[in-house]
Design a protein around this motif. Sequence first.
Motif, PDB file in Angstrom:
ATOM      1  N   HIS A  23       5.173 -30.301  44.959  1.00  0.00           N
ATOM      2  CA  HIS A  23       4.992 -31.686  44.485  1.00  0.00           C
ATOM      3  C   HIS A  23       4.586 -32.575  45.649  1.00  0.00           C
ATOM      4  O   HIS A  23       5.059 -32.409  46.776  1.00  0.00           O
ATOM      5  CB  HIS A  23       6.231 -32.193  43.756  1.00  0.00           C
ATOM      6  CG  HIS A  23       7.422 -32.519  44.608  1.00  0.00           C
ATOM      7  ND1 HIS A  23       7.577 -33.726  45.254  1.00  0.00           N
ATOM      8  CD2 HIS A  23       8.538 -31.808  44.916  1.00  0.00           C
ATOM      9  CE1 HIS A  23       8.735 -33.741  45.909  1.00  0.00           C
ATOM     10  NE2 HIS A  23       9.338 -32.586  45.727  1.00  0.00           N
ATOM     11  N   ASP A  43      10.797 -33.284  52.108  1.00  0.00           N
ATOM     12  CA  ASP A  43      10.688 -33.271  50.642  1.00  0.00           C
ATOM     13  C   ASP A  43       9.582 -34.228  50.214  1.00  0.00           C
ATOM     14  O   ASP A  43       9.854 -35.397  50.022  1.00  0.00           O
ATOM     15  CB  ASP A  43      12.035 -33.680  50.027  1.00  0.00           C
ATOM     16  CG  ASP A  43      12.016 -33.692  48.511  1.00  0.00           C
ATOM     17  OD1 ASP A  43      11.091 -33.112  47.925  1.00  0.00           O
ATOM     18  OD2 ASP A  43      12.922 -34.311  47.927  1.00  0.00           O
ATOM     19  N   ASN A  44       8.319 -33.825  50.135  1.00  0.00           N
ATOM     20  CA  ASN A  44       7.965 -32.441  50.153  1.00  0.00           C
ATOM     21  C   ASN A  44       6.823 -32.186  51.142  1.00  0.00           C
ATOM     22  O   ASN A  44       5.939 -31.385  50.873  1.00  0.00           O
ATOM     23  CB  ASN A  44       7.620 -31.990  48.729  1.00  0.00           C
ATOM     24  CG  ASN A  44       7.602 -30.494  48.592  1.00  0.00           C
ATOM     25  OD1 ASN A  44       8.130 -29.778  49.429  1.00  0.00           O
ATOM     26  ND2 ASN A  44       6.948 -30.016  47.557  1.00  0.00           N
ATOM     27  N   GLU A  55       7.320 -35.191  40.340  1.00  0.00           N
ATOM     28  CA  GLU A  55       8.521 -34.341  40.310  1.00  0.00           C
ATOM     29  C   GLU A  55       9.785 -35.173  40.410  1.00  0.00           C
ATOM     30  O   GLU A  55      10.786 -34.889  39.769  1.00  0.00           O
ATOM     31  CB  GLU A  55       8.467 -33.310  41.453  1.00  0.00           C
ATOM     32  CG  GLU A  55       9.530 -32.208  41.359  1.00  0.00           C
ATOM     33  CD  GLU A  55      10.877 -32.548  41.986  1.00  0.00           C
ATOM     34  OE1 GLU A  55      11.866 -31.899  41.644  1.00  0.00           O
ATOM     35  OE2 GLU A  55      10.944 -33.483  42.805  1.00  0.00           O
ATOM     36  N   GLU A  56       9.748 -36.195  41.270  1.00  0.00           N
ATOM     37  CA  GLU A  56      10.966 -36.947  41.574  1.00  0.00           C
ATOM     38  C   GLU A  56      11.368 -37.884  40.417  1.00  0.00           C
ATOM     39  O   GLU A  56      10.506 -38.499  39.787  1.00  0.00           O
ATOM     40  CB  GLU A  56      10.768 -37.794  42.844  1.00  0.00           C
ATOM     41  CG  GLU A  56      10.380 -36.993  44.082  1.00  0.00           C
ATOM     42  CD  GLU A  56      11.562 -36.241  44.701  1.00  0.00           C
ATOM     43  OE1 GLU A  56      12.659 -36.243  44.111  1.00  0.00           O
ATOM     44  OE2 GLU A  56      11.357 -35.646  45.767  1.00  0.00           O
ATOM     45  N   ASP A  67       9.477 -26.325  47.539  1.00  0.00           N
ATOM     46  CA  ASP A  67      10.119 -27.634  47.584  1.00  0.00           C
ATOM     47  C   ASP A  67      11.082 -27.690  48.756  1.00  0.00           C
ATOM     48  O   ASP A  67      12.087 -26.977  48.780  1.00  0.00           O
ATOM     49  CB  ASP A  67      10.850 -27.899  46.261  1.00  0.00           C
ATOM     50  CG  ASP A  67      11.074 -29.385  46.025  1.00  0.00           C
ATOM     51  OD1 ASP A  67      10.998 -30.164  47.002  1.00  0.00           O
ATOM     52  OD2 ASP A  67      11.319 -29.774  44.868  1.00  0.00           O
TER      53      ASP A  67
HETATM   54 ZN   LIG Z   1      11.308 -32.173  46.269  1.00  0.00          ZN
END
Ligand SMILES: [Zn+2]
Length: 409
Positions: A103, A130-131, A164-165, A193
Amino acid sequence: MAVTGPAAGLATAFARIGQLASLRPVHEAFGWLHLHEQQIMAWQQELVMVAAPPFGEGPRAEWLCGKFRELELDDVGLDGIGNAVGVYRGEESGGACVLLSAHIDTVFPADTPIEPQLNGTRLTAPGACDNGAGVAALLAVAAALGHAGIRPACDLVFVGNVGEEGEGNLRGMRHFYQHAPLRDRVAAHVVLDGAGHEVAVTHALGSRRYLVTIAGPGGHSWTDAGRANPVVVLSRAIAGLGDLNLSTKPRTTLNVGTIEGGTSVNAIPEQVTARFDARSTDAEQLIRLEVEIHRAVEDAVIEANEGVKREHALRFSIEMIGDRPAGALAEHSIIFENLRAVDRHLGIRSETRIASTDANIPLSLGVPALSLGAGGDGGGIHTRNEWYDARGRELGLRRILLLLLACCS
Ligand SMILES: [Zn+2]
């Protein structure tokens, strides 16, 4: 006597990895990774400087497409939701493929200052790990394969996905599996990830989030006393939900995270809202919880409205504000056996975990998938002092590269 069953699967996988790792081009790819840590870190530093707030990942996706083109991936471009996609062609192009995704979004708002600090092997910046680690690994793997001239058996598809988050709610992966022309060709999917090389997320923690609203006419605390109070009615519903017997196996949880409503101490509130977060490793438990939430709220409102004039009746709504499907990788799926064999080959003692990642989407659809760290170490995740340390990255990248090639063969 022939050995069949799981042990045979693992033995076959182990033989496959041993054979793969002995190939000269694979050595060359490992050699590239060994010699180019500086290049990989330069990419990582460059990418964290391109802000990618939730729903604002466009510039970073464009940046990634540019890198995919430099690395000579094919069919590079953005898909309908803004995922950056590129294909590394295999011998049998157009058939089954293996997906490698990371992501690109961060949790940081657009105005977050980004001043990356690189000290030796350590990069400090919002999203460094991240990430940043996962996206840098996409590039490293593509570069190493290309440099070594490896032709995998099938196409490898590289995806830098959005959403994604948090509130992104896995929208990038969801879109991919709903709309990408090659979605039906994915034989295995490896998600990258964050950092680390010892953990594999093989179980998708499902979650559903709801916004519950109860509204009514409200009124004065003295002159309109007796009218139904939305805060009281919602409280009754919540108390009922608090008494539910939730499953412990599969583990299932329900949280009331926020309650908001009312305007003044001497007013009957016109509206109250609460946010619920339900989690389980089992999809059926989530459906059961949704039914329970509906029932508790509806029952409390119906009871409050008994004998009440229509214009004074309470109304309610329940809106789903998040949905991450549950799923699990089968113990004896080929990708799992390949991972065990790769880890044994590399001397890695790995453990499996349950978490909510981009792998939730393929796992919920029955596509074999798992989520891995991209090597190295990291910390301060989701803070402005987030850091990534590249020591040990090489091992993590070898692990990813071998796993991809094994899943392809
Ligand atoms: Zn992540």
